[in-house]
Design a protein around this motif. Sequence first.
Motif, PDB file in Angstrom:
ATOM      1  N   ALA A 215      29.787 -75.035 -47.160  1.00  0.00           N
ATOM      2  CA  ALA A 215      29.300 -74.149 -48.223  1.00  0.00           C
ATOM      3  C   ALA A 215      28.304 -74.907 -49.095  1.00  0.00           C
ATOM      4  O   ALA A 215      28.600 -75.297 -50.222  1.00  0.00           O
ATOM      5  N   GLN A 217      25.662 -73.997 -50.631  1.00  0.00           N
ATOM      6  CA  GLN A 217      25.129 -73.361 -51.844  1.00  0.00           C
ATOM      7  C   GLN A 217      25.871 -73.770 -53.099  1.00  0.00           C
ATOM      8  O   GLN A 217      25.367 -73.563 -54.205  1.00  0.00           O
ATOM      9  N   HIS A 218      27.060 -74.356 -52.947  1.00  0.00           N
ATOM     10  CA  HIS A 218      27.814 -74.807 -54.118  1.00  0.00           C
ATOM     11  C   HIS A 218      27.723 -76.328 -54.302  1.00  0.00           C
ATOM     12  O   HIS A 218      28.326 -76.864 -55.230  1.00  0.00           O
ATOM     13  N   HIS A 219      26.965 -76.977 -53.446  1.00  0.00           N
ATOM     14  CA  HIS A 219      26.850 -78.425 -53.526  1.00  0.00           C
ATOM     15  C   HIS A 219      25.959 -78.813 -54.712  1.00  0.00           C
ATOM     16  O   HIS A 219      24.955 -78.143 -54.995  1.00  0.00           O
ATOM     17  N   THR A 223      22.459 -76.965 -56.207  1.00  0.00           N
ATOM     18  CA  THR A 223      22.333 -76.350 -57.531  1.00  0.00           C
ATOM     19  C   THR A 223      21.325 -77.086 -58.404  1.00  0.00           C
ATOM     20  O   THR A 223      20.763 -76.509 -59.332  1.00  0.00           O
ATOM     21  N   ARG A 292      15.177 -74.100 -60.307  1.00  0.00           N
ATOM     22  CA  ARG A 292      15.886 -75.271 -59.795  1.00  0.00           C
ATOM     23  C   ARG A 292      14.931 -76.325 -59.242  1.00  0.00           C
ATOM     24  O   ARG A 292      15.206 -77.516 -59.304  1.00  0.00           O
TER      25      ARG A 292
END
Length: 441
Positions: A215, A217-219, A223, A292
């Motif tokens: 996953a 996208q949560h690393h 972010t 970002r």
Amino acid sequence: MTLRRASSRRGAPHAREVASDEAKRPTPGQLAHVAMLLAEVLAFTQPADVLLSRYFRTHPGLGARDRHVIAETVFGILRHLRFLEYMSGSRAPRPLLLAYFHRIQGMSLRGLAPLLNAGEAEQVAAMRAGSSEQAPLAVRADLPDWVVERLRTVLDEATILALGRAMQQPAPLDLRVNTLKASREDVRARLAAQGLAVTPTPFSPVGLRLVGKPAIQHHPLFTAGVIEVQDEGSQLTGFLLAPTRHERVADFCAGAGGKTLLLGALMHSQGRLYAFDVSAARLAKLRPRLARSGLSNVYPQLITDERDARLKRLTGKFDRVLVDAPCSGLGTLRRNPDLKWRQTPDSVAELTAKQARILAAASRLLKPAGRLVYATCSILPEENESIVENFLAQHPEFQLIPANQVLARQHIALDTGAYLELSPALHATDGFFAAVLERTP
């Protein structure tokens, strides 16, 4: 496709087979959910991932394991739908499910027994006896007939079969390193230190390939805008355009901005980079990614179409233009296997007319000696070479610059000839096409 035969030896082999079947076998509840979802997906009225997300929202009681099994089974069936239909003689959810677990997952008749209704054991036995070796090429490649016929004009049968079978495999997870914030080697080392199996992509100098599907996208690196998810083939289009500092550059069909962010990093956040698109929703997805990334040279611009008056005022103002044209997406079947059943010859005909209009409109933005890259994620010649050849015939002020030469000047060791033509069977990327065009000085 072959089946593992039951061993006549005693003990362990049979025990391993039973254990393997139990590990693969879904629960009756999971199977029921897959069947319900397949009934919706196989209508091919909406993208499968959209239907899957909606189904999970309306069934919040499903756990993570359930959602994983359901999603993997649905997409597995879509990847092998032509073969499964051929073996089962049906496109109904239940026969397809049994064919998938027996012929693709390799479950034995004994292992499937707890899931079978009355009479289904005979159906499964018939699937076991059947062979696809003499089936038409389209069945073996798991592609629609009309797609295979289009491919036959440029590829031989062995190449089409290899391409089709590569499309049946899930895509790896490719990352692009934002070189404004970190080097590829630094990011690779940080991910590896956290136990993630990661290797440099063989062609893109800013790409990394992960094993499995963490996953990401949560690393924290994601972010913080240090990495983005982007197929290696998509990354290479930026190196074909090769923008430099202080230039004026346009991403003509920017969408959610994956290529825009790459171009901005290649420009070292200098110059002016316009991200044009006709969809406000897609451009809205670019804004958090842009925040970002740390880029300050990107200007998202909503346009009505390729004839927008704002574009006319920019005629002859740009050094470089990327046209990532709307296309059939048939090069992305590893990720979107339902596309091969949702696209039709008529929809492709509409797309090719749009592609020609967009390419002509985008070309007018270029200065003399300016560069344009036309790209698609399609494998069909009418969306690729034919569009470029027709454009060049109508616009003698443009010339084709061999893609292999452009990449070689950037020390990228990839030679597919005058065009960039990528295949999952040869390059482990999506099916991708790009052409480099330059306006004469």
